[in-house]
Design a protein around this motif. Structure first.
Motif, PDB file in Angstrom:
ATOM      1  N   ARG A  70       0.842  -1.192   0.000  1.00 16.74           N
ATOM      2  CA  ARG A  70       0.000   0.000   0.000  1.00 16.74           C
ATOM      3  C   ARG A  70       0.880   1.246   0.000  1.00 16.74           C
ATOM      4  N   ARG A  71       0.288   2.394  -0.312  1.00 15.34           N
ATOM      5  CA  ARG A  71       1.014   3.670  -0.305  1.00 15.34           C
ATOM      6  C   ARG A  71       0.410   4.586   0.762  1.00 15.34           C
ATOM      7  N   PRO A  72       1.262   5.153   1.644  1.00 15.66           N
ATOM      8  CA  PRO A  72       0.736   6.047   2.688  1.00 15.66           C
ATOM      9  C   PRO A  72       0.548   7.474   2.162  1.00 15.66           C
ATOM     10  N   ILE A  73      -0.628   8.048   2.381  1.00 13.74           N
ATOM     11  CA  ILE A  73      -0.900   9.441   1.994  1.00 13.74           C
ATOM     12  C   ILE A  73      -1.614  10.128   3.164  1.00 13.74           C
ATOM     13  N   SER A  74      -1.161  11.324   3.510  1.00 13.10           N
ATOM     14  CA  SER A  74      -1.726  12.066   4.650  1.00 13.10           C
ATOM     15  C   SER A  74      -3.145  12.539   4.360  1.00 13.10           C
ATOM     16  N   ILE A  75      -3.909  12.657   5.421  1.00  7.84           N
ATOM     17  CA  ILE A  75      -5.248  13.241   5.316  1.00  7.84           C
ATOM     18  C   ILE A  75      -5.074  14.763   5.340  1.00  7.84           C
ATOM     19  N   LEU A 118      -7.328  14.150   0.101  1.00 11.18           N
ATOM     20  CA  LEU A 118      -5.909  13.786   0.100  1.00 11.18           C
ATOM     21  C   LEU A 118      -5.251  14.580  -1.018  1.00 11.18           C
ATOM     22  N   ILE A 119      -4.026  15.017  -0.792  1.00  8.86           N
ATOM     23  CA  ILE A 119      -3.296  15.708  -1.862  1.00  8.86           C
ATOM     24  C   ILE A 119      -1.957  14.998  -2.019  1.00  8.86           C
ATOM     25  N   TYR A 120      -1.693  14.544  -3.235  1.00  8.65           N
ATOM     26  CA  TYR A 120      -0.466  13.766  -3.438  1.00  8.65           C
ATOM     27  C   TYR A 120       0.203  14.173  -4.745  1.00  8.65           C
ATOM     28  N   ARG A 121       1.511  13.902  -4.779  1.00 12.17           N
ATOM     29  CA  ARG A 121       2.298  14.189  -5.985  1.00 12.17           C
ATOM     30  C   ARG A 121       2.679  12.866  -6.638  1.00 12.17           C
ATOM     31  N   ILE A 122       2.668  12.816  -7.957  1.00 12.95           N
ATOM     32  CA  ILE A 122       3.102  11.593  -8.652  1.00 12.95           C
ATOM     33  C   ILE A 122       4.606  11.442  -8.456  1.00 12.95           C
ATOM     34  N   GLU A 123       4.985  10.319  -7.809  1.00 13.14           N
ATOM     35  CA  GLU A 123       6.408  10.033  -7.570  1.00 13.14           C
ATOM     36  C   GLU A 123       6.859   8.836  -8.376  1.00 13.14           C
ATOM     37  N   GLY A 124       5.999   7.829  -8.465  1.00  7.36           N
ATOM     38  CA  GLY A 124       6.350   6.586  -9.146  1.00  7.36           C
ATOM     39  C   GLY A 124       5.087   5.950  -9.675  1.00  7.36           C
ATOM     40  N   SER A 125       5.149   4.618  -9.859  1.00  6.33           N
ATOM     41  CA  SER A 125       4.027   3.962 -10.542  1.00  6.33           C
ATOM     42  C   SER A 125       2.750   3.916  -9.704  1.00  6.33           C
ATOM     43  N   GLY A 126       2.887   3.805  -8.365  1.00  3.26           N
ATOM     44  CA  GLY A 126       1.691   3.716  -7.519  1.00  3.26           C
ATOM     45  C   GLY A 126       0.881   5.007  -7.560  1.00  3.26           C
ATOM     46  N   THR A 127       1.534   6.115  -7.319  1.00  8.20           N
ATOM     47  CA  THR A 127       0.816   7.404  -7.336  1.00  8.20           C
ATOM     48  C   THR A 127       0.349   7.739  -8.759  1.00  8.20           C
ATOM     49  N   ALA A 128       1.067   7.266  -9.776  1.00 10.96           N
ATOM     50  CA  ALA A 128       0.602   7.501 -11.165  1.00 10.96           C
ATOM     51  C   ALA A 128      -0.720   6.767 -11.379  1.00 10.96           C
ATOM     52  N   LEU A 132       6.635  13.095  10.109  1.00  6.60           N
ATOM     53  CA  LEU A 132       7.762  12.527   9.351  1.00  6.60           C
ATOM     54  C   LEU A 132       7.319  11.466   8.365  1.00  6.60           C
ATOM     55  N   GLU A 133       8.132  11.307   7.329  1.00  9.65           N
ATOM     56  CA  GLU A 133       7.902  10.240   6.348  1.00  9.65           C
ATOM     57  C   GLU A 133       8.995   9.195   6.472  1.00  9.65           C
ATOM     58  N   SER A 134       8.641   7.982   6.097  1.00  9.33           N
ATOM     59  CA  SER A 134       9.620   6.911   6.034  1.00  9.33           C
ATOM     60  C   SER A 134       9.078   5.888   5.051  1.00  9.33           C
ATOM     61  N   ARG A 135       9.930   5.145   4.419  1.00  9.26           N
ATOM     62  CA  ARG A 135       9.449   4.073   3.542  1.00  9.26           C
ATOM     63  C   ARG A 135       8.656   3.075   4.381  1.00  9.26           C
ATOM     64  N   MET A 136       7.474   2.741   3.934  1.00 10.18           N
ATOM     65  CA  MET A 136       6.623   1.852   4.726  1.00 10.18           C
ATOM     66  C   MET A 136       6.281   0.580   3.970  1.00 10.18           C
TER      67      MET A 136
HETATM   68  C1  LIG Z   1       3.086   9.042   6.698  1.00 10.17           C
HETATM   69  C2  LIG Z   1       3.277   9.420   5.253  1.00 10.17           C
HETATM   70  C3  LIG Z   1       2.442  10.362   4.692  1.00 10.17           C
HETATM   71  C4  LIG Z   1       2.598  10.726   3.350  1.00 10.17           C
HETATM   72  N1  LIG Z   1       1.749  11.673   2.840  1.00 10.17           N
HETATM   73  C5  LIG Z   1       1.880  12.034   1.557  1.00 10.17           C
HETATM   74  C6  LIG Z   1       0.999  13.009   1.017  1.00 10.17           C
HETATM   75  O1  LIG Z   1       0.090  13.535   1.688  1.00 10.17           O
HETATM   76  N2  LIG Z   1       1.166  13.339  -0.297  1.00 10.17           N
HETATM   77  C7  LIG Z   1       2.159  12.769  -1.065  1.00 10.17           C
HETATM   78  O2  LIG Z   1       2.275  13.127  -2.239  1.00 10.17           O
HETATM   79  N3  LIG Z   1       2.997  11.859  -0.571  1.00 10.17           N
HETATM   80  C8  LIG Z   1       2.887  11.463   0.725  1.00 10.17           C
HETATM   81  N4  LIG Z   1       3.739  10.512   1.221  1.00 10.17           N
HETATM   82  C9  LIG Z   1       4.738   9.922   0.316  1.00 10.17           C
HETATM   83  C10 LIG Z   1       4.053   8.814  -0.532  1.00 10.17           C
HETATM   84  O3  LIG Z   1       3.707   7.737   0.316  1.00 10.17           O
HETATM   85  C11 LIG Z   1       5.016   8.316  -1.617  1.00 10.17           C
HETATM   86  O4  LIG Z   1       5.284   9.362  -2.505  1.00 10.17           O
HETATM   87  C12 LIG Z   1       4.382   7.158  -2.377  1.00 10.17           C
HETATM   88  O5  LIG Z   1       4.259   6.031  -1.542  1.00 10.17           O
HETATM   89  C13 LIG Z   1       5.222   6.825  -3.592  1.00 10.17           C
HETATM   90  O6  LIG Z   1       4.636   5.694  -4.213  1.00 10.17           O
HETATM   91  P1  LIG Z   1       4.889   5.405  -5.743  1.00 10.17           P
HETATM   92  O7  LIG Z   1       4.460   4.026  -6.037  1.00 10.17           O
HETATM   93  O8  LIG Z   1       4.298   6.475  -6.601  1.00 10.17           O
HETATM   94  O9  LIG Z   1       6.444   5.577  -5.871  1.00 10.17           O
HETATM   95  P2  LIG Z   1       7.561   4.465  -5.851  1.00 10.17           P
HETATM   96  O10 LIG Z   1       8.834   5.187  -5.692  1.00 10.17           O
HETATM   97  O11 LIG Z   1       7.407   3.547  -7.003  1.00 10.17           O
HETATM   98  O12 LIG Z   1       7.283   3.664  -4.504  1.00 10.17           O
HETATM   99  C14 LIG Z   1       7.969   2.485  -4.219  1.00 10.17           C
HETATM  100  C15 LIG Z   1       7.792   2.132  -2.765  1.00 10.17           C
HETATM  101  O13 LIG Z   1       8.418   3.094  -1.922  1.00 10.17           O
HETATM  102  C16 LIG Z   1       7.464   3.673  -1.036  1.00 10.17           C
HETATM  103  N5  LIG Z   1       7.770   5.107  -0.983  1.00 10.17           N
HETATM  104  C17 LIG Z   1       8.271   5.854  -1.975  1.00 10.17           C
HETATM  105  N6  LIG Z   1       8.473   7.115  -1.558  1.00 10.17           N
HETATM  106  C18 LIG Z   1       8.054   7.158  -0.288  1.00 10.17           C
HETATM  107  C19 LIG Z   1       8.009   8.183   0.689  1.00 10.17           C
HETATM  108  N7  LIG Z   1       8.410   9.436   0.447  1.00 10.17           N
HETATM  109  N8  LIG Z   1       7.515   7.863   1.883  1.00 10.17           N
HETATM  110  C20 LIG Z   1       7.106   6.634   2.160  1.00 10.17           C
HETATM  111  N9  LIG Z   1       7.137   5.613   1.291  1.00 10.17           N
HETATM  112  C21 LIG Z   1       7.607   5.875   0.083  1.00 10.17           C
HETATM  113  C22 LIG Z   1       6.119   3.368  -1.644  1.00 10.17           C
HETATM  114  O14 LIG Z   1       5.081   3.334  -0.680  1.00 10.17           O
HETATM  115  C23 LIG Z   1       6.367   2.052  -2.297  1.00 10.17           C
HETATM  116  O15 LIG Z   1       6.271   1.008  -1.354  1.00 10.17           O
HETATM  117  C24 LIG Z   1       3.623  10.137   2.551  1.00 10.17           C
HETATM  118  C25 LIG Z   1       4.470   9.194   3.119  1.00 10.17           C
HETATM  119  C26 LIG Z   1       4.305   8.850   4.450  1.00 10.17           C
HETATM  120  C27 LIG Z   1       5.232   7.848   5.059  1.00 10.17           C
END
Ligand SMILES: Cc1cc2nc3c(=O)[nH]c(=O)nc-3n(C[C@H](O)[C@H](O)[C@H](O)COP(=O)(O)OP(=O)(O)OC[C@H]3O[C@@H](n4cnc5c(N)ncnc54)[C@H](O)[C@@H]3O)c2cc1C
Ligand code: FES
Length: 266
Positions: free
Chosen positions: A60-65, A77-87, A224-228
């Protein structure tokens, strides 16, 4: 007094939530509105652990409320495209459903603040969204709020107008293309207010700065954020060290994501 100011942990649950609307609010930044029963348990600063609707993505992907409307049973929820999950999230449309675990984490402690309190909110980039619900709830408690936001550039600025409804807002951009040139420290150094509480969320560099600047403040908080992986305290993928200890650690997903300054090693 807004009752949300005093609540603590909500229950953790799984739910299929309905997508109400999704909009691109800045380049590659999306606002997703979800509706469901889970909203009742949500508190400012918690996050949702979203299943990517694609079988190739196991985690799963964590996104803040960002904001909560209990009357409509909706959250933003507001999120930025970082990788394939958010895309993949960005392709969701009104009427789609999403598998959600949450609300997760401890959230911000907004208790013991009232109309005599002065609060500083500090947000950076995609860390700004969770501060919106904080501002909304503290405004209902008539708290005086100052908000300092930092972005890379003008195109990345989000939620300035929304936060300005509840607080005095300063915006900085690294390249000076909007607001004050520099990072949030440029503004914070000039503020001559004794704040009763500080709430912050942003990139690691900003969190280190807030942690150092307000290290001993009794009510300064970092989200704080951390890989989860599991997102529910079981796998220890997200741990941070505690100062002066080799053995004790804190899980961002379960013990956080909000920590008091000075309580974790950044
Ligand atoms: C508590 C918490 C709250 C968050 N809130 C937001 C938010 O409100 N808006 C937003 O845009 N982003 C937020 N993030 C970051 C968001 O979770 C990552 O950008 C997202 O998981 C990336 O997934 P992806 O598949 O697009 O990218 P990929 O890089 O393909 O992800 C690969 C793996 O790494 C993990 N991962 C990658 N980057 C992060 C990161 N920065 N933090 C934690 N896990 C990551 C993914 O969950 C996935 O398991 C938050 C992270 C945490 C820990
Ligand atoms: S992600 Fe599994 S313990 Fe935090």
């Amino acid at each position: 007094m807004n009752p949300n100011c005093r609540k603590r942990m909500g229950a953790i649950r799984l739910e299929t939530m309905k997508v109400v609307v999704q909009d691109e609010i800045a380049p590659a930044i999306y606002e997703l509105v979800l509706e469901g029963e889970m909203v009742e348990a949500m508190r400012a600063g918690q996050f949702l652990h979203l299943r990517v609707p694609d079988d190739a993505h196991l985690l799963r992907r964590p996104i803040s409320i960002s904001s909560i409307d209990k009357f409509k049973k909706q959250c933003h929820l507001i999120y930025r495209i970082e990788g394939s999950g958010t895309a993949i999230f960005s392709t969701l449309k009104a009427g789609d459903s999403l598998d959600v675990m949450g609300p997760q984490g401890n959230g911000f402690d907004l208790s013991e603040l009232d109309q005599r309190s002065r609060v500083l909110l500090v947000g950076g980039g995609i860390g700004v969204p969770p501060l919106l619900e904080v501002a909304k709830q503290l405004h209902e408690c008539e708290v005086e709020i100052t908000t300092v936001l930092g972005f890379a550039t003008k195109d990345a600025v989000i939620l300035e107008d929304e936060l300005a409804r509840y607080s005095k807002v300063f915006v900085t951009t690294d390249d000076g293309s909007y607001g004050i040139k520099g990072n949030v420290s440029v503004v914070i150094k000039e503020l001559d207010t004794e704040f009763d509480a500080i709430y912050s969320c942003g990139a690691p560099g900003m969190m280190k700065y807030i942690n150092q600047t307000f290290y001993d403040h009794p009510r300064a908080y970092l989200s704080l954020e951390s890989r989860m992986a599991c997102g529910m305290g079981a796998c220890y993928a997200c741990v941070l060290k505690v100062p002066d200890s080799e053995t004790v650690s804190q899980r961002v997903c379960e013990d956080g994501p909000v920590f008091k300054t000075g309580t974790v090693v950044l």
